[in-house]
Design a protein around this motif. Structure first.
Motif, mmCIF file in Angstrom:
data_model
loop_
_atom_site.group_PDB
_atom_site.id
_atom_site.type_symbol
_atom_site.label_atom_id
_atom_site.label_comp_id
_atom_site.label_asym_id
_atom_site.label_seq_id
_atom_site.Cartn_x
_atom_site.Cartn_y
_atom_site.Cartn_z
ATOM 1 N N ALA A 166 -32.316 26.208 -76.219
ATOM 2 C CA ALA A 166 -31.186 25.718 -77.020
ATOM 3 C C ALA A 166 -29.849 26.133 -76.432
ATOM 4 C CB ALA A 166 -31.303 26.265 -78.451
ATOM 5 N N PHE A 167 -29.857 27.133 -75.559
ATOM 6 C CA PHE A 167 -28.631 27.717 -75.031
ATOM 7 C C PHE A 167 -28.377 27.356 -73.566
ATOM 8 C CE2 PHE A 167 -29.931 30.059 -78.664
ATOM 9 C CZ PHE A 167 -28.822 30.637 -79.229
ATOM 10 N N THR A 168 -29.288 26.639 -72.929
ATOM 11 C CA THR A 168 -29.183 26.445 -71.480
ATOM 12 C C THR A 168 -28.551 25.131 -71.057
ATOM 13 O OG1 THR A 168 -31.451 25.580 -71.432
ATOM 14 C CG2 THR A 168 -31.164 27.937 -71.028
ATOM 15 N N TRP A 169 -28.621 24.107 -71.903
ATOM 16 C CA TRP A 169 -28.209 22.777 -71.444
ATOM 17 C C TRP A 169 -26.705 22.582 -71.455
ATOM 18 C CZ3 TRP A 169 -25.486 19.716 -74.842
ATOM 19 C CH2 TRP A 169 -25.626 19.974 -76.213
ATOM 20 N N TRP A 170 -25.971 23.490 -72.076
ATOM 21 C CA TRP A 170 -24.522 23.324 -72.214
ATOM 22 C C TRP A 170 -23.783 23.365 -70.877
ATOM 23 C CZ3 TRP A 170 -23.056 22.190 -77.123
ATOM 24 C CH2 TRP A 170 -23.989 22.491 -78.141
ATOM 25 N N HIS B 243 -16.383 34.619 -87.523
ATOM 26 C CA HIS B 243 -17.421 35.421 -86.880
ATOM 27 C C HIS B 243 -18.227 34.622 -85.859
ATOM 28 C CE1 HIS B 243 -16.755 37.814 -90.615
ATOM 29 N NE2 HIS B 243 -16.868 38.810 -89.757
ATOM 30 N N ALA B 244 -18.432 35.210 -84.698
ATOM 31 C CA ALA B 244 -19.367 34.709 -83.686
ATOM 32 C C ALA B 244 -20.159 35.932 -83.239
ATOM 33 C CB ALA B 244 -18.634 34.061 -82.525
ATOM 34 N N ILE B 245 -21.242 36.188 -83.932
ATOM 35 C CA ILE B 245 -21.954 37.455 -83.803
ATOM 36 C C ILE B 245 -23.350 37.219 -83.237
ATOM 37 C CG2 ILE B 245 -22.906 39.426 -85.087
ATOM 38 C CD1 ILE B 245 -20.617 39.070 -87.070
ATOM 39 N N GLY B 246 -23.775 38.087 -82.330
ATOM 40 C CA GLY B 246 -25.131 38.024 -81.798
ATOM 41 C C GLY B 246 -25.438 36.671 -81.195
ATOM 42 N N ALA B 247 -26.397 35.970 -81.802
ATOM 43 C CA ALA B 247 -26.755 34.641 -81.319
ATOM 44 C C ALA B 247 -25.558 33.694 -81.371
ATOM 45 C CB ALA B 247 -27.912 34.073 -82.142
ATOM 46 N N GLY B 248 -24.634 33.924 -82.321
ATOM 47 C CA GLY B 248 -23.421 33.114 -82.372
ATOM 48 C C GLY B 248 -22.523 33.360 -81.178
ATOM 49 N N PHE B 249 -22.389 34.619 -80.782
ATOM 50 C CA PHE B 249 -21.627 34.977 -79.583
ATOM 51 C C PHE B 249 -22.281 34.353 -78.357
ATOM 52 C CE2 PHE B 249 -19.670 38.966 -77.313
ATOM 53 C CZ PHE B 249 -18.829 38.135 -76.582
ATOM 54 N N GLN B 250 -23.603 34.447 -78.270
ATOM 55 C CA GLN B 250 -24.299 33.898 -77.114
ATOM 56 C C GLN B 250 -24.199 32.377 -77.061
ATOM 57 O OE1 GLN B 250 -27.960 36.086 -75.708
ATOM 58 N NE2 GLN B 250 -27.945 36.785 -77.850
ATOM 59 N N LEU B 251 -24.154 31.715 -78.214
ATOM 60 C CA LEU B 251 -23.997 30.263 -78.215
ATOM 61 C C LEU B 251 -22.608 29.877 -77.718
ATOM 62 C CD1 LEU B 251 -25.347 27.588 -78.825
ATOM 63 C CD2 LEU B 251 -24.606 27.824 -81.207
ATOM 64 N N ALA B 252 -21.587 30.624 -78.124
ATOM 65 C CA ALA B 252 -20.245 30.370 -77.595
ATOM 66 C C ALA B 252 -20.200 30.612 -76.091
ATOM 67 C CB ALA B 252 -19.227 31.248 -78.313
ATOM 68 N N LEU B 253 -20.881 31.659 -75.632
ATOM 69 C CA LEU B 253 -20.922 31.969 -74.201
ATOM 70 C C LEU B 253 -21.692 30.919 -73.411
ATOM 71 C CD1 LEU B 253 -21.596 35.814 -74.369
ATOM 72 C CD2 LEU B 253 -19.602 34.753 -73.304
ATOM 73 N N ALA B 254 -22.585 30.196 -74.067
ATOM 74 C CA ALA B 254 -23.352 29.166 -73.369
ATOM 75 C C ALA B 254 -22.470 28.013 -72.909
ATOM 76 C CB ALA B 254 -24.457 28.634 -74.288
ATOM 77 N N CYS B 255 -21.346 27.825 -73.572
ATOM 78 C CA CYS B 255 -20.452 26.715 -73.226
ATOM 79 C C CYS B 255 -19.581 27.057 -72.021
ATOM 80 C CB CYS B 255 -19.573 26.373 -74.425
ATOM 81 S SG CYS B 255 -20.488 25.653 -75.806
ATOM 82 N N ASP B 256 -19.075 26.021 -71.388
ATOM 83 C CA ASP B 256 -18.200 26.217 -70.224
ATOM 84 C C ASP B 256 -16.871 26.840 -70.635
ATOM 85 O OD1 ASP B 256 -19.865 24.907 -68.195
ATOM 86 O OD2 ASP B 256 -19.438 23.070 -69.298
ATOM 87 N N LEU C 241 -12.702 35.684 -72.151
ATOM 88 C CA LEU C 241 -13.690 35.130 -73.075
ATOM 89 C C LEU C 241 -13.149 33.890 -73.763
ATOM 90 C CD1 LEU C 241 -15.141 38.364 -74.733
ATOM 91 C CD2 LEU C 241 -16.412 36.682 -73.376
ATOM 92 N N ALA C 242 -11.856 33.852 -73.984
ATOM 93 C CA ALA C 242 -11.202 32.697 -74.601
ATOM 94 C C ALA C 242 -10.279 32.041 -73.592
ATOM 95 C CB ALA C 242 -10.414 33.125 -75.837
ATOM 96 N N PHE D 260 -17.945 30.555 -87.219
ATOM 97 C CA PHE D 260 -18.637 29.752 -86.208
ATOM 98 C C PHE D 260 -20.143 29.948 -86.358
ATOM 99 C CE2 PHE D 260 -20.454 29.681 -81.856
ATOM 100 C CZ PHE D 260 -20.237 28.345 -81.551
ATOM 101 N N SER D 261 -20.602 31.183 -86.255
ATOM 102 C CA SER D 261 -22.001 31.515 -86.521
ATOM 103 C C SER D 261 -22.134 33.027 -86.612
ATOM 104 C CB SER D 261 -22.937 30.991 -85.424
ATOM 105 O OG SER D 261 -24.263 31.444 -85.650
#
Length: 263
Positions: A107-111, A125-138, A196-197, A66-67
């Motif tokens: 980039a992470f707030t509008w989701w 992998h969803a690591i660091g910023a990748g984890f935070q991008l996944a967390l940005a979603c509903d 988380l999932a 993923f990222s």
């Protein structure tokens, strides 16, 4: 049907729109969709480019991951072409440094906008910023090979892209601290158990599962979904009585709209 030609395609981010569904794709699988300031600007632009008809936004990454998080080139003295390196950012005054980080965060707030529901389709992998991008979603639908990790502290940094708030809200303070401070991997079974999932599926079934969820999200009337999302997003900041009052106000709007008495 809306054209599937990209609405936006730049800096490792592609946005396509089909009817009420927009898909944001990270398109640099050779680097495991590593993130950079240019990618963050493109993600912000994707949010600004959404047509008003969009109800669901799907976020996905091409390839096996993923990222994998922040591109480590940001730490080098040279940084990226035309971008300040982290050492350069550190030399800025407080106001400029705060503004730079705030721009990255956008980039992470509008989701979680109230007029859309965002779904992250996460594999590998969803690591660091990748984890935070996944967390940005509903919502998050993940493949069984997913590996979440918050590695910022191991680099001497903190998670600063909006991920700490949803992480604590989902798993609680103690587990969030342990995940962030140790930088360990969170596998699919724990991700599902802790919330988380929303759903875990085999890697080959990820796209189909997201399509099924998207269809279910679109089944309800749009305004009812918008009102419900706003109620849930604000619930943690309200008292019980305040939440009941918010429910009454939202229901009054829905009843009047259904009766043809809305504005």
């Amino acid at each position: 049907m809306t054209s599937l030609d990209p609405v936006l395609d730049k800096d490792g981010v592609q946005l396509t729109v089909e009817d009420a569904v927009a898909t944001v794709t990270l398109t640099n699988p050779a680097k495991r969709n590593a993130q950079s300031p240019a990618l963050w600007r493109a993600l912000t632009e994707a949010g600004q480019s959404l047509p008003g008809s969009v109800r669901v936004v799907v976020l996905r990454g091409e390839g096996k991951s993923f990222s994998a998080g922040l591109d480590r080139q940001a730490f080098s003295p040279e940084g990226f072409d035309g971008e300040p390196s982290f050492p350069e950012l550190a030399r800025r005054d407080d106001t400029d440094l705060d503004a730079a980080i705030a721009a990255y965060q956008s980039a992470f707030t509008w989701w979680r906008r109230s007029d859309i529901v965002s779904v992250a389709a996460v594999q590998g992998h969803a690591i660091g910023a990748g984890f935070q991008l996944a967390l940005a979603c509903d919502l998050r639908v993940v493949a069984s090979d997913v590996q979440f990790a918050m590695r910022e502290t191991s680099l001497g940094l903190v998670p600063d892209l909006g991920g700490t708030h949803p992480l604590v809200g989902i798993v609680g303070y103690a587990r969030a601290l342990e995940i962030c401070a140790t930088g360990r991997f969170v596998q699919a079974d724990e991700a599902e158990r802790t919330g988380l999932a929303n759903l875990v599926v085999p890697p080959g079934e990820l796209d189909a599962a997201v399509r099924d969820l998207t269809g279910a999200l679109l089944a309800a009337p749009r305004d009812a979904t918008i009102e419900t999302k706003a109620l849930l997003l604000g619930a943690s900041g309200r008292t019980y009585d305040e939440q009941r009052a918010a429910e009454r106000a939202a229901q009054a709007r829905r009843l009047r709209d259904l009766a043809g008495l809305g504005d």
